[in-house]
Every structure is written in structure tokens, then in C-alpha cells.
Design a protein around this motif. Sequence first.
Motif, PDB file in Angstrom:
ATOM      1  N   TRP A 103       0.828  -1.218   0.000  1.00 31.99           N
ATOM      2  CA  TRP A 103       0.000   0.000   0.000  1.00 31.99           C
ATOM      3  C   TRP A 103       0.854   1.256   0.000  1.00 31.99           C
ATOM      4  O   TRP A 103       0.427   2.310  -0.450  1.00 31.99           O
ATOM      5  N   SER A 104       2.054   1.151   0.566  1.00 35.13           N
ATOM      6  CA  SER A 104       2.892   2.333   0.753  1.00 35.13           C
ATOM      7  C   SER A 104       4.324   2.021   0.331  1.00 35.13           C
ATOM      8  O   SER A 104       4.797   0.892   0.526  1.00 35.13           O
ATOM      9  N   PRO A 105       5.048   2.976  -0.231  1.00 39.11           N
ATOM     10  CA  PRO A 105       6.456   2.740  -0.582  1.00 39.11           C
ATOM     11  C   PRO A 105       7.324   2.487   0.644  1.00 39.11           C
ATOM     12  O   PRO A 105       8.386   1.874   0.532  1.00 39.11           O
ATOM     13  N   ASP A 106       6.898   2.952   1.799  1.00 36.83           N
ATOM     14  CA  ASP A 106       7.569   2.669   3.065  1.00 36.83           C
ATOM     15  C   ASP A 106       6.549   1.948   3.948  1.00 36.83           C
ATOM     16  O   ASP A 106       5.598   2.548   4.429  1.00 36.83           O
ATOM     17  N   MET A 107       6.747   0.639   4.143  1.00 31.49           N
ATOM     18  CA  MET A 107       5.750  -0.158   4.861  1.00 31.49           C
ATOM     19  C   MET A 107       5.498   0.338   6.275  1.00 31.49           C
ATOM     20  O   MET A 107       4.453   0.054   6.858  1.00 31.49           O
ATOM     21  N   SER A 108       6.430   1.080   6.836  1.00 31.17           N
ATOM     22  CA  SER A 108       6.261   1.545   8.216  1.00 31.17           C
ATOM     23  C   SER A 108       5.383   2.790   8.299  1.00 31.17           C
ATOM     24  O   SER A 108       5.022   3.226   9.397  1.00 31.17           O
ATOM     25  N   LYS A 109       5.045   3.382   7.142  1.00 30.93           N
ATOM     26  CA  LYS A 109       4.268   4.629   7.120  1.00 30.93           C
ATOM     27  C   LYS A 109       2.986   4.433   6.323  1.00 30.93           C
ATOM     28  O   LYS A 109       2.982   3.830   5.250  1.00 30.93           O
ATOM     29  N   ALA A 110       1.900   4.986   6.852  1.00 33.25           N
ATOM     30  CA  ALA A 110       0.608   4.878   6.179  1.00 33.25           C
ATOM     31  C   ALA A 110       0.632   5.627   4.847  1.00 33.25           C
ATOM     32  O   ALA A 110       1.341   6.630   4.709  1.00 33.25           O
ATOM     33  N   PRO A 111      -0.122   5.155   3.864  1.00 32.83           N
ATOM     34  CA  PRO A 111      -0.220   5.894   2.608  1.00 32.83           C
ATOM     35  C   PRO A 111      -0.641   7.339   2.848  1.00 32.83           C
ATOM     36  O   PRO A 111      -1.526   7.628   3.661  1.00 32.83           O
ATOM     37  N   ALA A 112       0.023   8.258   2.143  1.00 36.06           N
ATOM     38  CA  ALA A 112      -0.212   9.694   2.296  1.00 36.06           C
ATOM     39  C   ALA A 112      -0.035  10.349   0.939  1.00 36.06           C
ATOM     40  O   ALA A 112       0.506   9.737   0.007  1.00 36.06           O
ATOM     41  N   PRO A 113      -0.481  11.583   0.776  1.00 39.59           N
ATOM     42  CA  PRO A 113      -0.276  12.269  -0.504  1.00 39.59           C
ATOM     43  C   PRO A 113       1.206  12.251  -0.901  1.00 39.59           C
ATOM     44  O   PRO A 113       2.072  12.599  -0.099  1.00 39.59           O
ATOM     45  N   GLY A 114       1.488  11.783  -2.108  1.00 38.24           N
ATOM     46  CA  GLY A 114       2.857  11.685  -2.578  1.00 38.24           C
ATOM     47  C   GLY A 114       3.593  10.445  -2.121  1.00 38.24           C
ATOM     48  O   GLY A 114       4.739  10.233  -2.508  1.00 38.24           O
ATOM     49  N   ALA A 115       2.963   9.637  -1.299  1.00 37.32           N
ATOM     50  CA  ALA A 115       3.592   8.405  -0.798  1.00 37.32           C
ATOM     51  C   ALA A 115       2.541   7.306  -0.745  1.00 37.32           C
ATOM     52  O   ALA A 115       2.112   6.862   0.324  1.00 37.32           O
ATOM     53  N   ASN A 116       2.117   6.883  -1.925  1.00 38.17           N
ATOM     54  CA  ASN A 116       1.022   5.924  -2.030  1.00 38.17           C
ATOM     55  C   ASN A 116       1.330   4.962  -3.166  1.00 38.17           C
ATOM     56  O   ASN A 116       1.630   5.376  -4.269  1.00 38.17           O
TER      57      ASN A 116
END
Length: 266
Positions: free
Chosen positions: A73-86
Amino acid sequence: MSISRRSFLLTGAAVAAAAGTGFAASQAGAAPAPQAGPAASPAGDVVGKVTVGYQGWFAAPGDGAPINGWWHWSPDMSKAPAPGANSAKSWPDVSEYTRTYPTAMPDLNGGGKAALFSSWDQQTVDTHFRWMREYGIDTAALQRFNPFGSEGPTRDGMAQKVRQAAEANGRKFYVMYDVTNWNGMREQVKQDWTEKMSAHTSSSAYAHQNGRPVVCVWGFGFSDDARPFGAEECLDVVNWLKAQGCYVIGGVPTHWRTESEDSRPG
């Protein structure tokens, strides 16, 4: 003695039928009829059916999955999807899931929270297989990447969840190994099938074709660094699976017949 047109046609049909089985009707002085090739497989759990690939690789923190992250879901699995990082290619409709996971994306146009599903929730998998039943999709090819790394325990759990959902919805499934970036696949596919995945063939939902449990290997023959396998080791895996009694499907490059472009020569 005259021969009627009807007798002639019936005799011709009988000879054609005999030839189609690989046996030729013989007559004195007649040249041997050409032998037919292998007959096409009859309809089964894959031949003549609609099959989809099933990756089951979406997760979220707090879902209970061993991987414990925003998997795919996210390019960084430790961070929730966000604008610009989804990493989602399109936003899914989650209205039929009983549990979802809030993200850092803005609220939806309707005012609801931008939440995503987890493949680890059994209800998610059950919903997918119910959709298969409702829309006439027969079989799911459960994609299995290298299970010997950190993803392994989650992939093991997904196999059980898919089995349960397939059984409950009268659908079929089979294991589809993806050998991308799996350098030890030659021996590890054999180990994984022997120690884990072959156990699922006892399920009433496990796909069979020509009386054999189905296995797919995707990724042989590609001319890239992620799949550097030569013909000899690929053939070894295929022949080993066949020796275990499996009906083996191959996922191969676009240009496999000409051994060019995306296809590895030989």
C-alpha cells in the motif's frame, strides 16, 4: 457391388475417428495414416474455465499479519499511505469489508475516511471469493513469491485463508510460484512444495486437471537479472513437479517462441 453415398460417408467418418485416436484403419496396399498428436486436455478446473491471479499481498499495521506493515500500500511499509507516498494504482471500494484501516490520505469526496483493506482479514478473502462465485470466475491462482524470506509466514497464512474461502464459496485454487528474485528456487520450490504446499491438495477446493493437482511456475525464460535461470535448472524444476504427479502450467515471456526480446535464448 455398388457403394451408396451414405455407406461411403459412414466409412470415411469411422476412419477419421480412428485416426483421431492415434490409431489408423488399415487396408491392403494402403499407405499408413499419419499418427495424430496428443489430444487436447478435456475441461477441468483450469481448462475451459476462467482463472484469475490472486496475490493476497496487502496488509496494514494492526491486522495481525506477521509482516505487520503497509504491505504493497505504501512505498515505506512503516508509514501509512499519504499524498505523494502511495503505492495503490487505484483506490479500492471498501464498502463490503467489515474491517478497514485508516490512512494518512485526505477524506474521500463523500466525507468518509480514506481507509484500505488488509488481505490478512479472512472476511476480505471471503468477499473476494464470494465475488468470484457471483460473477462466474472459477479458479484462483494463488501467487507465491519466495517464502523463505521475511514474507514467508504471511504467505503461508494467506494460503490457508484462500483455501478456506475457496471451500466456502465452491471455487477452486492452486499454487502459482513466482520465481522473480528467488535465487535459490531450484531446490527451495521442491522443499516448499514437499513440506507445505502439497498439503493443500487434499482440499476439495484444490484445482485438478487431467486428474492431477495443478501447479504453475511463473518466470522461467525471461532475459532479465531478476530471473537469471538457465534452461537446465528450469527443466529440472518442471520435471520434478511432474514427477510428483502435478499438472504443471508455465508463465513465460511474451516472445518465448522466437527466443527474442524479453525471452532468454535456449
